[in-house]
Design a protein around this motif. Structure first.
Motif, PDB file in Angstrom:
ATOM      1  N   PRO A  44      14.598 -37.364  16.334  1.00 48.03           N
ATOM      2  CA  PRO A  44      15.079 -36.233  17.128  1.00 48.03           C
ATOM      3  C   PRO A  44      13.947 -35.379  17.689  1.00 48.03           C
ATOM      4  CG  PRO A  44      15.236 -35.726  14.800  1.00 48.03           C
ATOM      5  CD  PRO A  44      14.747 -37.152  14.887  1.00 48.03           C
ATOM      6  N   HIS A  45      14.316 -34.464  18.552  1.00 48.42           N
ATOM      7  CA  HIS A  45      13.339 -33.560  19.167  1.00 48.42           C
ATOM      8  C   HIS A  45      12.568 -32.768  18.116  1.00 48.42           C
ATOM      9  CE1 HIS A  45      12.187 -29.610  20.927  1.00 48.42           C
ATOM     10  NE2 HIS A  45      11.753 -30.368  21.914  1.00 48.42           N
ATOM     11  N   ASP A  46      13.227 -32.335  17.050  1.00 54.37           N
ATOM     12  CA  ASP A  46      12.555 -31.528  16.032  1.00 54.37           C
ATOM     13  C   ASP A  46      11.463 -32.289  15.303  1.00 54.37           C
ATOM     14  OD1 ASP A  46      13.919 -29.237  16.573  1.00 54.37           O
ATOM     15  OD2 ASP A  46      15.396 -29.456  14.966  1.00 54.37           O
ATOM     16  N   HIS A  47      11.487 -33.608  15.355  1.00 49.66           N
ATOM     17  CA  HIS A  47      10.424 -34.405  14.740  1.00 49.66           C
ATOM     18  C   HIS A  47       9.221 -34.578  15.663  1.00 49.66           C
ATOM     19  CE1 HIS A  47      12.694 -36.657  11.283  1.00 49.66           C
ATOM     20  NE2 HIS A  47      12.967 -35.373  11.313  1.00 49.66           N
ATOM     21  N   ALA A  48       9.440 -34.398  16.970  1.00 49.02           N
ATOM     22  CA  ALA A  48       8.413 -34.771  17.942  1.00 49.02           C
ATOM     23  C   ALA A  48       7.131 -33.965  17.771  1.00 49.02           C
ATOM     24  CB  ALA A  48       8.958 -34.590  19.360  1.00 49.02           C
ATOM     25  N   ARG A  49       7.215 -32.709  17.321  1.00 53.49           N
ATOM     26  CA  ARG A  49       6.011 -31.905  17.118  1.00 53.49           C
ATOM     27  C   ARG A  49       5.129 -32.476  16.027  1.00 53.49           C
ATOM     28  NH1 ARG A  49       9.986 -28.358  17.546  1.00 53.49           N
ATOM     29  NH2 ARG A  49      10.272 -28.241  15.293  1.00 53.49           N
ATOM     30  N   SER A  50       5.757 -33.059  14.996  1.00 56.57           N
ATOM     31  CA  SER A  50       5.038 -33.379  13.760  1.00 56.57           C
ATOM     32  C   SER A  50       4.868 -34.861  13.494  1.00 56.57           C
ATOM     33  CB  SER A  50       5.796 -32.761  12.567  1.00 56.57           C
ATOM     34  OG  SER A  50       6.057 -31.389  12.781  1.00 56.57           O
ATOM     35  N   ARG A  51       5.598 -35.682  14.191  1.00 53.99           N
ATOM     36  CA  ARG A  51       5.671 -37.113  13.871  1.00 53.99           C
ATOM     37  C   ARG A  51       4.996 -37.947  14.953  1.00 53.99           C
ATOM     38  NH1 ARG A  51      11.569 -39.852  12.914  1.00 53.99           N
ATOM     39  NH2 ARG A  51      10.961 -42.057  12.879  1.00 53.99           N
ATOM     40  N   GLY A  55       4.292 -35.775  27.010  1.00 51.26           N
ATOM     41  CA  GLY A  55       3.579 -34.518  27.191  1.00 51.26           C
ATOM     42  C   GLY A  55       4.074 -33.789  28.421  1.00 51.26           C
ATOM     43  N   LEU A  56       3.561 -32.606  28.628  1.00 52.15           N
ATOM     44  CA  LEU A  56       3.960 -31.733  29.728  1.00 52.15           C
ATOM     45  C   LEU A  56       2.937 -31.854  30.856  1.00 52.15           C
ATOM     46  CD1 LEU A  56       6.040 -29.505  30.475  1.00 52.15           C
ATOM     47  CD2 LEU A  56       4.458 -27.857  29.460  1.00 52.15           C
ATOM     48  N   ALA A  57       3.404 -32.333  32.019  1.00 51.74           N
ATOM     49  CA  ALA A  57       2.530 -32.509  33.193  1.00 51.74           C
ATOM     50  C   ALA A  57       1.342 -33.401  32.871  1.00 51.74           C
ATOM     51  CB  ALA A  57       2.048 -31.154  33.714  1.00 51.74           C
ATOM     52  N   GLY A  58       1.595 -34.458  32.113  1.00 55.44           N
ATOM     53  CA  GLY A  58       0.501 -35.232  31.556  1.00 55.44           C
ATOM     54  C   GLY A  58       0.047 -36.427  32.373  1.00 55.44           C
ATOM     55  N   ILE A  59      -1.149 -36.901  32.018  1.00 53.40           N
ATOM     56  CA  ILE A  59      -1.722 -38.124  32.591  1.00 53.40           C
ATOM     57  C   ILE A  59      -2.298 -38.954  31.451  1.00 53.40           C
ATOM     58  CG2 ILE A  59      -2.274 -37.039  34.803  1.00 53.40           C
ATOM     59  CD1 ILE A  59      -5.215 -36.938  33.880  1.00 53.40           C
ATOM     60  N   CYS A  60      -2.576 -40.209  31.749  1.00 57.60           N
ATOM     61  CA  CYS A  60      -3.271 -41.080  30.795  1.00 57.60           C
ATOM     62  C   CYS A  60      -3.828 -42.269  31.562  1.00 57.60           C
ATOM     63  CB  CYS A  60      -2.330 -41.544  29.673  1.00 57.60           C
ATOM     64  SG  CYS A  60      -0.988 -42.630  30.199  1.00 57.60           S
ATOM     65  N   ASP A  61      -4.545 -43.125  30.870  1.00 55.80           N
ATOM     66  CA  ASP A  61      -5.008 -44.359  31.481  1.00 55.80           C
ATOM     67  C   ASP A  61      -3.868 -45.366  31.483  1.00 55.80           C
ATOM     68  OD1 ASP A  61      -5.658 -46.499  29.047  1.00 55.80           O
ATOM     69  OD2 ASP A  61      -5.749 -44.400  28.450  1.00 55.80           O
ATOM     70  N   LEU A  82      -0.538 -30.588  28.818  1.00 60.08           N
ATOM     71  CA  LEU A  82      -0.618 -29.152  28.697  1.00 60.08           C
ATOM     72  C   LEU A  82       0.238 -28.662  27.532  1.00 60.08           C
ATOM     73  CD1 LEU A  82      -1.731 -26.642  30.203  1.00 60.08           C
ATOM     74  CD2 LEU A  82       0.392 -26.634  31.518  1.00 60.08           C
ATOM     75  N   ALA A  83      -0.266 -27.672  26.783  1.00 57.13           N
ATOM     76  CA  ALA A  83       0.537 -26.955  25.789  1.00 57.13           C
ATOM     77  C   ALA A  83       0.507 -25.471  26.131  1.00 57.13           C
ATOM     78  CB  ALA A  83      -0.005 -27.198  24.387  1.00 57.13           C
ATOM     79  N   LEU A  84       1.644 -24.813  25.896  1.00 59.43           N
ATOM     80  CA  LEU A  84       1.783 -23.402  26.269  1.00 59.43           C
ATOM     81  C   LEU A  84       2.443 -22.619  25.130  1.00 59.43           C
ATOM     82  CD1 LEU A  84       3.358 -24.020  29.806  1.00 59.43           C
ATOM     83  CD2 LEU A  84       0.980 -23.369  29.394  1.00 59.43           C
ATOM     84  N   TRP A  85       2.113 -21.339  25.062  1.00 60.18           N
ATOM     85  CA  TRP A  85       2.823 -20.444  24.136  1.00 60.18           C
ATOM     86  C   TRP A  85       2.898 -19.063  24.760  1.00 60.18           C
ATOM     87  CZ3 TRP A  85       1.002 -17.221  19.528  1.00 60.18           C
ATOM     88  CH2 TRP A  85       2.117 -16.785  18.778  1.00 60.18           C
ATOM     89  N   ARG A 132       6.106 -30.258  25.054  1.00 64.43           N
ATOM     90  CA  ARG A 132       6.942 -31.229  25.756  1.00 64.43           C
ATOM     91  C   ARG A 132       8.218 -30.550  26.213  1.00 64.43           C
ATOM     92  NH1 ARG A 132       6.097 -32.281  20.891  1.00 64.43           N
ATOM     93  NH2 ARG A 132       4.795 -34.083  21.386  1.00 64.43           N
ATOM     94  N   LEU A 133       8.922 -31.167  27.120  1.00 71.90           N
ATOM     95  CA  LEU A 133      10.166 -30.626  27.650  1.00 71.90           C
ATOM     96  C   LEU A 133      11.292 -30.753  26.627  1.00 71.90           C
ATOM     97  CD1 LEU A 133       9.894 -32.264  31.171  1.00 71.90           C
ATOM     98  CD2 LEU A 133       9.588 -29.829  30.681  1.00 71.90           C
ATOM     99  N   TYR A 134      12.156 -29.755  26.614  1.00 73.13           N
ATOM    100  CA  TYR A 134      13.295 -29.766  25.695  1.00 73.13           C
ATOM    101  C   TYR A 134      14.557 -30.210  26.421  1.00 73.13           C
ATOM    102  CZ  TYR A 134      17.131 -28.126  22.783  1.00 73.13           C
ATOM    103  OH  TYR A 134      18.289 -28.053  22.044  1.00 73.13           O
ATOM    104  N   GLY A 135      15.387 -30.934  25.706  1.00 74.69           N
ATOM    105  CA  GLY A 135      16.691 -31.318  26.222  1.00 74.69           C
ATOM    106  C   GLY A 135      17.585 -31.748  25.083  1.00 74.69           C
ATOM    107  N   LEU A 136      18.847 -31.989  25.415  1.00 75.78           N
ATOM    108  CA  LEU A 136      19.839 -32.366  24.416  1.00 75.78           C
ATOM    109  C   LEU A 136      19.919 -33.879  24.268  1.00 75.78           C
ATOM    110  CD1 LEU A 136      22.735 -29.921  25.367  1.00 75.78           C
ATOM    111  CD2 LEU A 136      20.958 -29.621  23.628  1.00 75.78           C
TER     112      LEU A 136
END
Length: 889
Positions: free
Chosen positions: A55-62, A70-76, A85-88, A98-102
């Motif tokens: 679930p979403h609640d695991h995504a921060r820690s797992r 990620g938010l507005a992210g890039i990679c190879d 990007l991370a924001l507070w 990351r974006l939140y949704g149901l």
């Protein structure tokens, strides 16, 4: 892209270098998903409940096993190194990474992202990109959104972030993220944040770089690291096995934070952590004030911490970063040429798109088109999935349940995907869907034909296509059946590419490679979906989710079988697509003549079965109604029952149309001789096929299921504004069913189809898509093309009322243009400056900081054109870019 009549811009040059692999301009791009949690790939449960498993609640820690987000992210392109990007806002309970949704089970219309973000710009090589995220200044209403949506029924609308009132006083930040490439391995990032609120507001910004975790699954130590540069305060040294040494340059950061991209087992399950610093270390450091949560010197995840207090009403701040393979010795001042590079890449992006769009298109039309292309390009994603390993589990992890070997995708153990693929929507559908992808490739062909061709070939490679010839559908069930549109897409991409080439020569190597593999897929269709060998086809839901009175992917409650108008028509279209490809290839290689004959004759058999009125009773045409219907064959219902639902199912027979020019036949005498023999000797099969004997405009032959009389009758229904024709395109279900729902009672149980122009009130086939009234771009686009093909044959000799009953007569080309412009107007400003896509939302319609940013939804309200479903499904809705180009506004 070969140099042609168009102006050649620096971006065209980069595309050339990329296609010849002399410069790898596409190595880095927006290939990071918007959501990796809740996916099939991350689901190791016995039950296959992906949303609940991760679930979403695991995504921060797992830690993710297969893909990062990620938010507005890039990679190879192999997703070894990621950046986002991370924001507070100093009020949220969570660091926004990351974006939140149901989830599918929490939303009253299944899964749905509950954030506002926009893909504003991108070039095909991603030499310049721009993204916007709207970040509330108050605490994000996670629980309000969750609980309110859970409490709503399927008859209620979704509860969106804007409905919470969090944007009412403009208390939010506009966060713009831009990327520019100095060269293939030297990437610049600029983050600009505006305070749109009436009061000063504080924000923390953490540009973050990390490695995808490739070590935990086999129990080895990571071979990559990020470390603090002892000599340069705002430089981080990056060591990675494949890319070697890289450098991340910051500017004016408060501090550099390090942690490890490892799971916080202690927080999730009460177990011991493998390392003292874990994935959610930055969250615990900022939100909880845990000084021990981060390292100051090294890790596999790093962020630069910036803190701002922005003045009210437009106060702003910018952050600059540079990720490069150049050391300080080579790049003495990493920010000396920074602004100049950005200005150059922005100008080059403008020059590239200026070569594409006619001057006659309005500035608003150009903006919509460019954002559509941006959405396509930002929706590329690195997709990693090895089904065999996924089923059996990893050596350093607890073994998964053996029940998985009997469950989802067990028959697809050959499938090994590790590629950049165009996604339908990187949050709602962060996995490829084969028939969606086919439509994506049409607008892609306008800006990057090599990528479009590569995507179509990829789905046919041995590590994708099943050994039996089936093309994988989507990760939730690779064995599901999508409409067979791959041949159509390949042909159209070939034609678009050919038109853009200076020498006007098509890429016949691409076309032949696709054709050879599609022979396997066509054979799979014939063997698996024509169960009685009578050239009438089943196929299941065929991408149209809930369009039928039953769930067509499940066994019928009546028993028996469903003879599908759409399934049979799709196969007739497939035959004609393969016929056209074979004829094109036969110009250069006569061995394709025989295959052209094969598909010509197979089309005749299918068309005859569709229209047959004899003893077999397989006709799908209803003479009284002048429409095509599915037919239920079940003894429990008295034998044969036409399911008289006026839906897209009855319009899809129009897709089966092609014209052949007489001069082409003259160049292929063997094929022409066989065709003429068949016409002369098998009149029992060819008498109802339009129009094999009579030549039309420019000496064209017509092959179509719907001959003239039936075509006119179907169009009379389709162009009726009380039936299919809406102000914004063709509805998937006739509005007639609003007053006259279709009802079928089986064993005392009522099954019905009502006109539902917005979300579906029923959970049939997941419930997050609705084909019972809304407007969908992909089938509308095929209708437009089909009308144009009919016009190529009939010309002005065939005119119809459009709209029906209006007295206004149009040829079929003009009808196609009318439908095209109605579709485009969904996104364009009307005479009052309002966009139908945004419905009654005043914020989106009139606010200066919202109204010109466009979202490309999955489907659209059948009466008012408002966007519904996945909000970033630019993939097939991105077809609007092609419509604006070919039909204007």
């Amino acid at each position: 892209m070969p140099k042609g009549s168009r102006q050649i811009t620096p971006e065209h040059e980069r595309l050339d270098q990329s296609s010849t692999r002399t410069h790898h301009w596409k190595r880095w791009g927006p290939y990071l998903s918007e959501r990796a949690w809740g996916t099939v790939r991350e689901d190791y449960s016995a039950s296959g409940s992906a949303w609940e498993s991760f679930p979403h609640d695991h995504a921060r820690s797992r830690t993710y096993r297969w893909n990062e987000d990620g938010l507005a992210g890039i990679c190879d392109r192999h997703q070894r190194i990621c950046f986002s990007l991370a924001l507070w806002n100093e009020t949220d309970p969570f660091l926004k990474e990351r974006l939140y949704g149901l989830s599918g089970s929490d939303g009253n219309h299944s899964e749905d992202v509950k954030e506002y973000y926009y893909y504003l710009d991108s070039t095909p090589t991603h030499s310049y990109m721009k993204y916007l995220y709207k970040y509330p200044q108050k605490a994000f209403p996670y629980q309000d959104i969750l609980q309110t949506n859970r409490a709503r029924t399927r008859k209620d609308p979704e509860y969106e972030l804007i409905d919470t009132g969090i944007f009412d006083k403009d208390e939010y930040f506009d966060v713009f993220v831009e990327y520019a490439k100095a060269d293939q391995e030297d990437l610049l990032a600029r983050i600009t944040v505006y305070n749109r609120g009436p009061n000063p507001a504080r924000i923390r910004i953490l540009p973050t770089l990390w490695f995808r975790n490739t070590w935990s699954w086999s129990g080895v130590q990571p071979t990559c690291s990020v470390t603090k540069d002892e000599d340069q305060k705002e430089t981080v040294n990056i060591q990675e096995e494949y890319y070697g040494k890289r450098y991340l340059y910051f500017e004016n950061s408060e501090e550099i934070l390090f942690t490890e991209n490892n799971t916080n087992k202690k927080k999730l399950w009460g177990a011991e952590n493998e390392t003292p610093h874990v994935k959610d270390g930055f969250h615990d450091y900022l939100i909880s004030g845990d000084q021990n949560a981060i390292s100051r010197t090294h890790g596999t995840k790093v962020a630069a911490h910036h803190r701002f207090e922005l003045p009210a009403n437009g106060g702003h701040a910018s952050i600059r970063l540079r990720f490069s393979n150049k050391s300080r010795d080579q790049l003495t001042n990493p920010f000396g040429d920074f602004d100049e590079i950005f200005s150059t890449r922005q100008r080059e992006a403008d020059e590239f798109y200026a070569t594409l769009t006619p001057e006659s298109v309005s500035e608003d039309g150009k903006s919509v088109q460019r954002q559509a292309f941006a959405g396509l390009l930002w929706s590329k994603q690195f997709y990693y999935y090895d089904v065999r390993t996924w089923l059996k589990g990893d050596p350093a992890q607890p073994p998964p349940s053996s029940d998985r070997l009997k469950g989802r995708n067990r028959e697809w153990q050959h499938l090994f995907n590790a590629d950049v693929i165009s996604m339908p929507d990187k949050w709602e559908y962060p996995w490829y869907a084969a028939w969606d992808l086919a439509f994506h490739c049409i607008p892609f062909a306008l800006i990057d034909p090599e990528f479009a061709k590569g995507q179509l070939l990829l789905m046919l490679r041995e590590w994708y296509m099943h050994p039996n010839g089936q093309i994988p559908a989507y990760e939730w069930q690779y064995g599901d059946v999508n409409p067979p549109v791959h041949a159509w897409a390949a042909l159209r991409v070939y034609q678009i590419d050919k038109k853009q080439r200076a020498d006007k020569k098509g890429d016949t190597n691409f076309l032949a490679r696709v054709f050879q593999k599609l022979l396997l897929n066509f054979t799979w269709w014939v063997n698996r979906k024509d169960s009685e060998g009578k050239n009438v086809f089943e196929g299941g839901f065929l991408g149209l989710d809930n369009i039928g009175v039953f769930d067509r992917s499940q066994p019928l409650p009546t028993g028996g079988r469903l003879v599908q108008s759409d399934g049979t028509s799709w196969m007739a279209m497939y035959c004609l697509n393969l016929l056209t490809i074979a004829l094109e290839l036969a110009k250069f290689d006569k061995t394709y003549d025989d295959l052209a004959s094969k598909f010509w004759e197979h089309f005749i058999y299918i068309a005859q079965a569709m229209n047959h009125l004899g003893d077999e009773g397989h006709s799908l045409w209803d003479e009284k109604d002048g429409f095509y219907y599915d037919v239920l064959q079940a003894e429990s219902c008295g034998g044969r029952v036409p399911l008289k639902i006026r839906s897209m199912v009855g319009l899809i027979p129009l897709f089966a149309v092609a014209t052949i020019e007489e001069d082409l036949l003259d160049k292929l005498p063997d094929f022409k001789r066989r065709m003429n023999w068949f016409i002369e000797n098998r009149g029992d099969l060819t008498k109802n096929i339009a129009s094999l004997r009579e030549l039309g405009e420019n000496k064209r032959h017509l092959l179509a299921i719907a001959y003239r009389e039936r075509l006119e009758r179907v169009l009379k229904v389709m162009l009726d504004e009380d039936e299919f024709l809406s102000p914004h395109g063709i509805r998937a279900l006739s509005r007639r069913h609003r007053e006259h729902p279709y009802v079928l009672v089986v064993k005392g149980v009522e099954h019905r189809v009502d006109y539902e122009p917005a979300e579906s009130a029923l959970p049939l086939f997941g419930g997050n898509s609705n084909w019972r009234g809304p407007v969908w771009f992909p089938v509308n686009y095929l209708l437009i093309e089909s009308l144009q093909k009919f016009h190529h044959y009939f010309g002005d000799s065939l005119k119809v009322e459009c709209p029906t009953g209006s007295g206004k007569m149009m040829n079929l080309w003009d009808v196609s243009q009318e439908i095209s412009k109605r579709l485009s107007r969904i996104f364009l400003k009307d005479e009052n400056g309002r966009r139908p896509v945004y419905g009654a939302s005043e914020k989106f319609q009139s606010d200066v900081h919202w109204k010109d940013y466009v979202l490309f939804y999955e489907y659209f309200h059948g009466d008012n054109g408002a966007g519904i479903g996945a909000s970033h499904q630019t993939g097939w809705t991105g077809l609007v870019a092609k419509l604006i180009l070919q039909s204007g506004e």
